[in-house]
Design a protein around this motif. Structure first.
Motif, PDB file in Angstrom:
ATOM      1  N   PHE A   1      -4.642   5.772  10.178  1.00  0.00           N
ATOM      2  CA  PHE A   1      -3.347   5.521  10.798  1.00  0.00           C
ATOM      3  C   PHE A   1      -2.214   5.887   9.839  1.00  0.00           C
ATOM      4  O   PHE A   1      -2.439   6.117   8.655  1.00  0.00           O
ATOM      5  N   SER A   2      -0.981   5.904  10.362  1.00  0.00           N
ATOM      6  CA  SER A   2       0.219   6.166   9.564  1.00  0.00           C
ATOM      7  C   SER A   2       1.188   4.998   9.725  1.00  0.00           C
ATOM      8  O   SER A   2       1.369   4.491  10.835  1.00  0.00           O
ATOM      9  N   ASN A   3       1.812   4.577   8.635  1.00  0.00           N
ATOM     10  CA  ASN A   3       2.762   3.454   8.687  1.00  0.00           C
ATOM     11  C   ASN A   3       2.126   2.241   9.366  1.00  0.00           C
ATOM     12  O   ASN A   3       2.589   1.777  10.413  1.00  0.00           O
ATOM     13  N   VAL A   4       1.081   1.719   8.764  1.00  0.00           N
ATOM     14  CA  VAL A   4       0.201   0.767   9.436  1.00  0.00           C
ATOM     15  C   VAL A   4       0.791  -0.643   9.409  1.00  0.00           C
ATOM     16  O   VAL A   4       1.083  -1.194   8.343  1.00  0.00           O
ATOM     17  N   ARG A   5       0.946  -1.210  10.600  1.00  0.00           N
ATOM     18  CA  ARG A   5       1.434  -2.580  10.764  1.00  0.00           C
ATOM     19  C   ARG A   5       0.588  -3.300  11.807  1.00  0.00           C
ATOM     20  O   ARG A   5      -0.063  -2.664  12.619  1.00  0.00           O
ATOM     21  N   ILE A   6       0.643  -4.630  11.762  1.00  0.00           N
ATOM     22  CA  ILE A   6      -0.132  -5.474  12.679  1.00  0.00           C
ATOM     23  C   ILE A   6       0.825  -6.331  13.495  1.00  0.00           C
ATOM     24  O   ILE A   6       1.801  -6.876  12.970  1.00  0.00           O
ATOM     25  N   GLU A   7       0.511  -6.494  14.778  1.00  0.00           N
ATOM     26  CA  GLU A   7       1.255  -7.394  15.654  1.00  0.00           C
ATOM     27  C   GLU A   7       0.306  -8.370  16.331  1.00  0.00           C
ATOM     28  O   GLU A   7      -0.867  -8.047  16.578  1.00  0.00           O
ATOM     29  N   VAL A   8       0.831  -9.541  16.667  1.00  0.00           N
ATOM     30  CA  VAL A   8       0.066 -10.616  17.315  1.00  0.00           C
ATOM     31  C   VAL A   8       0.386 -10.624  18.807  1.00  0.00           C
ATOM     32  O   VAL A   8       1.564 -10.704  19.190  1.00  0.00           O
TER      33      VAL A   8
ATOM     34  N   SER B   1       0.748   2.501  14.584  1.00  0.00           N
ATOM     35  CA  SER B   1       0.635   3.730  13.790  1.00  0.00           C
ATOM     36  C   SER B   1       1.735   4.672  14.249  1.00  0.00           C
ATOM     37  O   SER B   1       1.734   5.114  15.398  1.00  0.00           O
ATOM     38  N   SER B   2       2.687   4.965  13.367  1.00  0.00           N
ATOM     39  CA  SER B   2       3.817   5.818  13.731  1.00  0.00           C
ATOM     40  C   SER B   2       3.602   7.231  13.210  1.00  0.00           C
ATOM     41  O   SER B   2       3.535   7.446  12.002  1.00  0.00           O
ATOM     42  N   ARG B   3       3.501   8.175  14.142  1.00  0.00           N
ATOM     43  CA  ARG B   3       3.321   9.573  13.761  1.00  0.00           C
ATOM     44  C   ARG B   3       4.642  10.324  13.695  1.00  0.00           C
ATOM     45  O   ARG B   3       4.686  11.506  13.410  1.00  0.00           O
TER      46      ARG B   3
END
Length: 261
Positions: A100-107, A142-144
């Motif tokens: 992934f790119s710019n990897v973040r997690i959300e609930v 993931s931001s492309r």
């Protein structure tokens, strides 16, 4: 709308970015005339290619449904994207961060549908009747497309920044719990980073699914039985890095964990 050849060229760029795990320059910087409808046309072309290549569509994600997410991104209206089967991870998965790119997690809460939902006049009661159960879920963003200055047009084109999802915990009937009061504690490496309550999603997480059903109707589409719908995050996105472990505790609805390598 943008010419069809421009839509295809943008879809080509994003497909290459996904394949090469890279980013492309902001679309709205290069195509300032680009509209929301253009961006959904790009997303649909990307999705069509995925299906053509043998990927199986299993659901949809809704983004930017809560105030915390809108503040975090600077974008003030919801969006949606597609979920393919190869984006879905089991509870406890070890996940390759570099995928992934710019990897973040959300609930989030995931709604698993037992019946179709047809817009444009769907209501919360239609959603609750059609939902077989809800289950805790984490969305992997993931931001492309480069992130500074993004608008909703950029985000939609990028499949609403959908990278993957992890599901876990206890599948729960919609009448067995007050969905507005479902809460979660989000840990990274055994430290609480975020907390939230599901009512942050449009005052009731099912309202995210209502919005989606009615938005899809504008595009000649609908939600089908068996689809998974990620209803939107009720925490801010949390950055994760290789080596990080993630755990979300939903109390009576159970826990989800994963680790990035």
């Amino acid at each position: 709308m943008l010419p069809p050849e421009t839509i295809i060229a943008i879809a080509d760029e994003l497909a290459a970015a996904e394949r090469d795990r890279a980013m492309v320059p902001r679309l709205t910087l290069r195509h300032p005339e680009m509209t929301v409808e253009d961006s959904y046309a790009v997303q649909n072309e990307w999705r069509r290619r995925g299906v053509e290549a043998g990927r199986r569509l299993v659901g949809r994600k809704i983004g930017l449904t809560s105030k915390v997410m809108q503040v975090a991104t600077g974008i003030t209206e919801p969006d949606y994207g597609a979920i393919f089967d190869d984006m879905v991870f089991e509870n406890g998965s070890v996940i390759e961060h570099a995928r992934f790119s710019n990897v973040r997690i959300e609930v989030e809460l995931a709604f698993v549908l037992g019946a179709p939902i047809v817009g444009p006049n769907a209501t919360i009661f239609d959603v609750l009747r059609a939902t077989e159960y809800v289950v805790p879920a984490l969305e992997i963003l993931s931001s492309r497309i480069e992130m500074p200055g993004r608008t909703i047009v950029d985000t939609i084109s990028d499949n609403a920044a959908m990278g993957g999802m992890v599901h876990g915990g206890n599948p729960t009937a919609v009448d067995a719990v007050d969905l507005r009061w479902v809460s979660a504690l989000l840990y990274r490496n055994e430290t609480i980073e975020e907390t939230g309550v599901a009512a942050a999603v449009l005052n009731h997480p099912a309202n995210g699914v209502v919005w989606l059903a009615n938005k899809l109707a504008q595009h000649g589409d609908r939600l089908e039985a068996g689809e998974i719908v990620l209803a939107g995050s009720f925490t801010r996105p949390m950055w994760v890095h290789p080596g990080d472990s993630v755990l979300a505790d939903y109390g009576p609805m159970g826990t989800i964990s994963c680790r990035f390598v």
